[in-house]
Enzyme design. Structure first.
Site, PDB file in Angstrom:
ATOM      1  N   ASN A   1      50.149 -36.920  33.841  1.00  0.00           N
ATOM      2  CA  ASN A   1      50.802 -35.730  34.392  1.00  0.00           C
ATOM      3  C   ASN A   1      52.073 -36.214  35.072  1.00  0.00           C
ATOM      4  OD1 ASN A   1      51.525 -33.311  35.495  1.00  0.00           O
ATOM      5  ND2 ASN A   1      50.087 -33.431  37.210  1.00  0.00           N
ATOM      6  N   GLY A   2      53.225 -35.634  34.701  1.00  0.00           N
ATOM      7  CA  GLY A   2      54.494 -36.027  35.317  1.00  0.00           C
ATOM      8  C   GLY A   2      55.537 -36.243  34.236  1.00  0.00           C
TER       9      GLY A   2
ATOM     10  N   LYS B   1      63.081 -10.482  46.771  1.00  0.00           N
ATOM     11  CA  LYS B   1      61.825 -11.097  47.222  1.00  0.00           C
ATOM     12  C   LYS B   1      61.110 -10.185  48.210  1.00  0.00           C
ATOM     13  CE  LYS B   1      60.988 -13.767  44.780  1.00  0.00           C
ATOM     14  NZ  LYS B   1      61.990 -13.501  43.855  1.00  0.00           N
TER      15      LYS B   1
ATOM     16  N   GLU C   1      68.935 -12.115  45.994  1.00  0.00           N
ATOM     17  CA  GLU C   1      67.610 -12.691  45.707  1.00  0.00           C
ATOM     18  C   GLU C   1      66.678 -12.479  46.893  1.00  0.00           C
ATOM     19  OE1 GLU C   1      65.982 -13.430  43.314  1.00  0.00           O
ATOM     20  OE2 GLU C   1      64.342 -14.647  44.065  1.00  0.00           O
TER      21      GLU C   1
ATOM     22  N   ARG D   1      46.225 -23.839  36.104  1.00  0.00           N
ATOM     23  CA  ARG D   1      47.519 -24.531  36.245  1.00  0.00           C
ATOM     24  C   ARG D   1      48.437 -24.257  35.061  1.00  0.00           C
ATOM     25  NH1 ARG D   1      46.940 -29.470  39.470  1.00  0.00           N
ATOM     26  NH2 ARG D   1      48.250 -30.617  38.026  1.00  0.00           N
TER      27      ARG D   1
ATOM     28  N   TRP E   1      50.739 -29.264  29.954  1.00  0.00           N
ATOM     29  CA  TRP E   1      51.809 -28.283  30.131  1.00  0.00           C
ATOM     30  C   TRP E   1      53.039 -28.982  29.562  1.00  0.00           C
ATOM     31  CZ3 TRP E   1      52.888 -23.362  31.745  1.00  0.00           C
ATOM     32  CH2 TRP E   1      54.189 -23.072  32.124  1.00  0.00           C
TER      33      TRP E   1
ATOM     34  N   LYS F   1      54.028 -10.561  35.833  1.00  0.00           N
ATOM     35  CA  LYS F   1      54.714 -11.846  35.926  1.00  0.00           C
ATOM     36  C   LYS F   1      55.773 -11.979  34.830  1.00  0.00           C
ATOM     37  CE  LYS F   1      55.870 -15.870  37.270  1.00  0.00           C
ATOM     38  NZ  LYS F   1      56.806 -15.904  38.418  1.00  0.00           N
TER      39      LYS F   1
ATOM     40  N   GLU G   1      59.881  -6.746  46.571  1.00  0.00           N
ATOM     41  CA  GLU G   1      58.870  -6.779  45.502  1.00  0.00           C
ATOM     42  C   GLU G   1      57.487  -7.187  46.010  1.00  0.00           C
ATOM     43  OE1 GLU G   1      59.076  -9.580  42.251  1.00  0.00           O
ATOM     44  OE2 GLU G   1      60.280 -10.957  43.422  1.00  0.00           O
TER      45      GLU G   1
ATOM     46  N   CYS H   1      50.332 -30.519  34.090  1.00  0.00           N
ATOM     47  CA  CYS H   1      49.158 -30.944  33.316  1.00  0.00           C
ATOM     48  C   CYS H   1      47.967 -31.136  34.253  1.00  0.00           C
ATOM     49  CB  CYS H   1      49.461 -32.262  32.622  1.00  0.00           C
ATOM     50  SG  CYS H   1      50.944 -32.206  31.623  1.00  0.00           S
TER      51      CYS H   1
ATOM     52  N   HIS I   1      82.711   0.131  53.610  1.00  0.00           N
ATOM     53  CA  HIS I   1      82.967   1.115  52.553  1.00  0.00           C
ATOM     54  C   HIS I   1      81.776   2.027  52.340  1.00  0.00           C
ATOM     55  CE1 HIS I   1      86.707  -0.886  51.619  1.00  0.00           C
ATOM     56  NE2 HIS I   1      86.066  -2.033  51.719  1.00  0.00           N
TER      57      HIS I   1
HETATM   58  C1  AGP Z   1      61.184 -12.156  40.318  1.00  0.00           C
HETATM   59  O1  AGP Z   1      60.516 -12.484  41.518  1.00  0.00           O
HETATM   60  C2  AGP Z   1      60.470 -11.103  39.522  1.00  0.00           C
HETATM   61  N1  AGP Z   1      59.126 -11.470  39.261  1.00  0.00           N
HETATM   62  C3  AGP Z   1      61.235 -10.672  38.288  1.00  0.00           C
HETATM   63  O2  AGP Z   1      62.451 -10.119  38.736  1.00  0.00           O
HETATM   64  C4  AGP Z   1      61.558 -11.785  37.256  1.00  0.00           C
HETATM   65  O3  AGP Z   1      62.506 -12.664  37.792  1.00  0.00           O
HETATM   66  C5  AGP Z   1      62.127 -11.118  36.004  1.00  0.00           C
HETATM   67  O4  AGP Z   1      61.148 -10.287  35.457  1.00  0.00           O
HETATM   68  C6  AGP Z   1      62.588 -12.130  34.945  1.00  0.00           C
HETATM   69  O5  AGP Z   1      61.489 -12.879  34.501  1.00  0.00           O
HETATM   70  P1  AGP Z   1      61.781 -14.156  33.570  1.00  0.00           P
HETATM   71  O6  AGP Z   1      62.561 -15.130  34.408  1.00  0.00           O
HETATM   72  O7  AGP Z   1      60.434 -14.677  33.178  1.00  0.00           O
HETATM   73  O8  AGP Z   1      62.590 -13.702  32.389  1.00  0.00           O
END
Ligand code: AGP
Length: 606
Positions: free
Chosen positions: A100-101, A483, A479, A27, A74, A601, A486, A2, A502
């Site tokens: 906020n919190g 990171k 993961e 935010r 938020w 995103k 991407e 928030c 393998h």
């Molecule tokens: C992760 O860094 C990516 N931006 C992407 O893989 C993301 O995790 C994926 O699109 C899922 O998004 P969501 O968690 O909003 O469903």
């Protein structure tokens, strides 16, 4: 998170409040509101939706107010709605609060206040605040606020105005940021510096427990005991755009550093009394009847699901299948009424994940949604929702949402294990005690990042990087490789370390960088062998190991240690160096860290 703004001075307050809220829009929020005292009464304007709608409603109307507070919400407790929007007022309409919190103990406070005759208008945790101030008010707003705050548990930044005392704004900071802006004949308040820069660069950064009393002429700051403290003026040197990132160069780095707070917020109110037991929201789950769990998600959320599989099977002894959502929805999974399907999604709007959720419901399964956005499509369509309270995640690369998702996986696994009695109470308590330390240990890692920067600088121009691990480390390796690829566009691959011989080993040659995750004591010797395998072919190895597993220094070129924790909890900590490695590498390559090419995103299309 928030956003809070406040003003007291000689100018008309409403335009200043609305402009300040606009500077905090980045935010993320779902409702907005302002309140200002006029002729001894409080005037509240608030509604769900975007700030522009509130501005349209208020613009052009002259208000004589020279003081007031405002808020962008938020949602955490209570969906986005006009009633749940801040400010919230007490029964008499004399006191208004923005917050906020998370007030962890709002339910018992709400029950007590209701028993005292107070009437509530919203579903929020925040609304207990104005009623507490009303309860304790004896003609001194500051004392009433201090009394109210002394009853609270959790995190809160709050601002209060009162009809009977229109010449002051009272603010309190506890674990959520709050900054005072120092003007001439006027003073300002905000959650974040961007809302102040138009008016002043001279600020007080409030510390936890401090209460600020703003009048036109001056700002008085009190400590927890009510004693006035001499605050040092912090002169803001940032440009406005920099300030949105709170001084960080990118939202991604800001969000990596917000993880200790996101972990604390996601955990808040979810551990039972005396550290025994998990108090998850009232899940409508028939745990006894559960035969199998399916977890489905995309990208980083899918990787969180992989950790969830390991943890739930280990602690709750229930079979778990994890599927990429775009696979789950087309493979006719053997889901039935005895199945539980967990969908994980930071945005709650990912098309494939939503489709998988609907597919699961068509099979009659009970669906639990794990999401970071209140009232998102996943939240609305799942039968139960477990929110991560990571706050808005703006960078495309998911970081704080991932570690918060892991935390939810742990809490859910412990919840199931407790109900199925597959883990003894003492073991449960030990794990919970370690969970409560994760935030602090994450901060330790964030305070010691030098080794990562040097590794990133060495390999900023490499053509490929490998991530290897076993068990939980393999899930985290996936993961880490996502990171890196991407945001730096370097080809990165994650492999189960036992899989190297393998095929993948053929790709290892002189100078190839390999990140080896070796946090799991039970698999440590195997990992040492795998590191030796790749070293023998010329690889340059960065090992991530848990404190105490220092044998690894004999084989790895460079080692980053993470603070010792329960082995099942290691992923929450191990991933942080990998997030930073990806970040520093991408910055070194001049990539657009927050908005990497070709990506969005939230992938709301198939
Ligand atoms: C992760 O860094 C990516 N931006 C992407 O893989 C993301 O995790 C994926 O699109 C899922 O998004 P969501 O968690 O909003 O469903």
């Amino acid at each position: 998170m928030c956003g809070i703004v406040g003003y007291i001075g000689e100018q008309e307050a409403v335009p200043i409040l609305l402009d300040g809220l606009q500077k905090l829009e980045y935010r993320g929020y779902d409702s907005a509101g302002v309140v200002f005292p006029v002729d001894g009464r409080l005037h509240v304007e608030k509604q769900a939706g975007k700030l522009a709608a509130l501005q349209e409603k208020l613009n052009g109307r002259a208000y004589p107010a020279v003081a007031g507070i405002g808020h962008t919400r938020w949602a955490t407790h209570g969906r986005p709605s006009d009633a749940n929007a801040h400010p919230h007022t007490d029964c008499s309409g004399r006191f208004a609060v923005v917050h906020n919190g998370i007030i962890e103990n709002y339910l018992p406070l709400r029950d007590w206040l209701k028993a005292e005759g107070h009437v509530f208008q919203s579903e929020t945790d925040t609304e207990v605040l104005p009623h507490l101030v009303e309860h304790f008010y004896r003609g001194d707003l500051v004392e009433a606020v201090r009394e109210a705050v002394s009853r609270l548990e959790g995190s809160f930044a709050m601002a209060v105005v009162a009809g009977p005392e229109p010449d002051r704004v009272v603010a309190v900071r506890q674990d959520s940021p709050l900054v005072v802006g120092l003007g001439r004949g006027e003073n300002f308040l905000a959650s974040d510096i961007p809302a102040l820069l138009k008016h002043t660069r001279r600020t007080y950064i409030l510390n936890d427990g401090e209460v600020a009393v703003l009048t036109r002429e001056r700002v008085k700051v009190l400590d927890r005991t009510g004693q006035e403290v001499a605050k040092e003026v912090f002169e803001v040197k940032w440009a406005a755009e920099q300030a949105e990132k709170n001084g960080f160069d990118h939202f991604m780095l800001k969000e990596i550093y917000e993880q200790p707070r996101a972990l604390r917020d996601t955990l808040s109110g979810r551990i039972g009394g005396n550290d025994c037991g998990v108090a998850l929201e009232d899940l409508q789950l028939d745990v006894a009847g559960l035969k199998k769990i399916f977890i489905t998600a995309c990208g980083t959320a899918y990787h969180a699901g992989l950790v969830g599989k390991y943890i739930i099977e280990k602690l709750a002894r229930l079979p778990v299948e994890v599927d990429i959502a775009s696979e789950f929805r087309y493979r006719q999974p053997l889901v039935d009424r005895d199945s539980l399907v967990v969908v994980i999604s930071q945005s709650g709007e990912t098309a494939d994940t939503l489709a998988a959720l609907r597919e699961a419901k068509r099979y009659g399964a009970h669906v639990v949604g794990v999401t970071n956005v209140v009232s998102s499509s996943v939240a609305r369509e799942a039968d139960d929702v477990l929110y991560t309270w990571a706050g808005p995640e703006i960078a495309v690369a998911s970081t704080k949402a991932y570690t918060s998702q892991l935390l939810i996986m742990y809490l859910f696994a412990l919840y199931l294990a407790e109900k199925r009695k597959t883990v003894g109470r003492e073991d449960l308590r030990q794990i919970i005690l370690e969970i409560k330390k994760l935030s602090h240990k994450a901060q330790f890692i964030l305070d010691n990042t030098a080794g990562l920067k040097s590794f990133a600088e060495q390999y900023v121009d490499c053509s490929g990087m490998f991530f290897i691990g076993r068990g939980l480390d393999y899930a985290v390796a996936l993961e880490g490789s996502l990171k890196l690829k991407e945001i730096s566009y370097i080809r990165a691959e994650a492999y189960a370390a036992g899989e190297l011989k393998h095929g993948t080993l053929a790709l290892i040659e002189e100078g190839v960088p390999v990140v080896a995750l070796a946090t799991q004591g039970a698999l440590f010797e195997k990992m040492i062998s795998n590191i030796q395998e790749v070293k023998a072919r010329g690889a340059s190895v960065l090992a991530l190991a848990m404190n105490g597993l220092d044998e690894v220094e004999k084989v790895a070129g460079q080692v980053i240690y993470i603070p010792a924790t329960h082995p099942v909890l290691a992923p929450v900590l191990t991933v942080i160096p990998l997030q930073l490695l990806a970040y520093y590498t991408a910055v070194g390559r001049g990539c657009d860290v927050d908005k990497p090419r070709n990506l969005a995103k939230s992938v709301t299309v198939e």
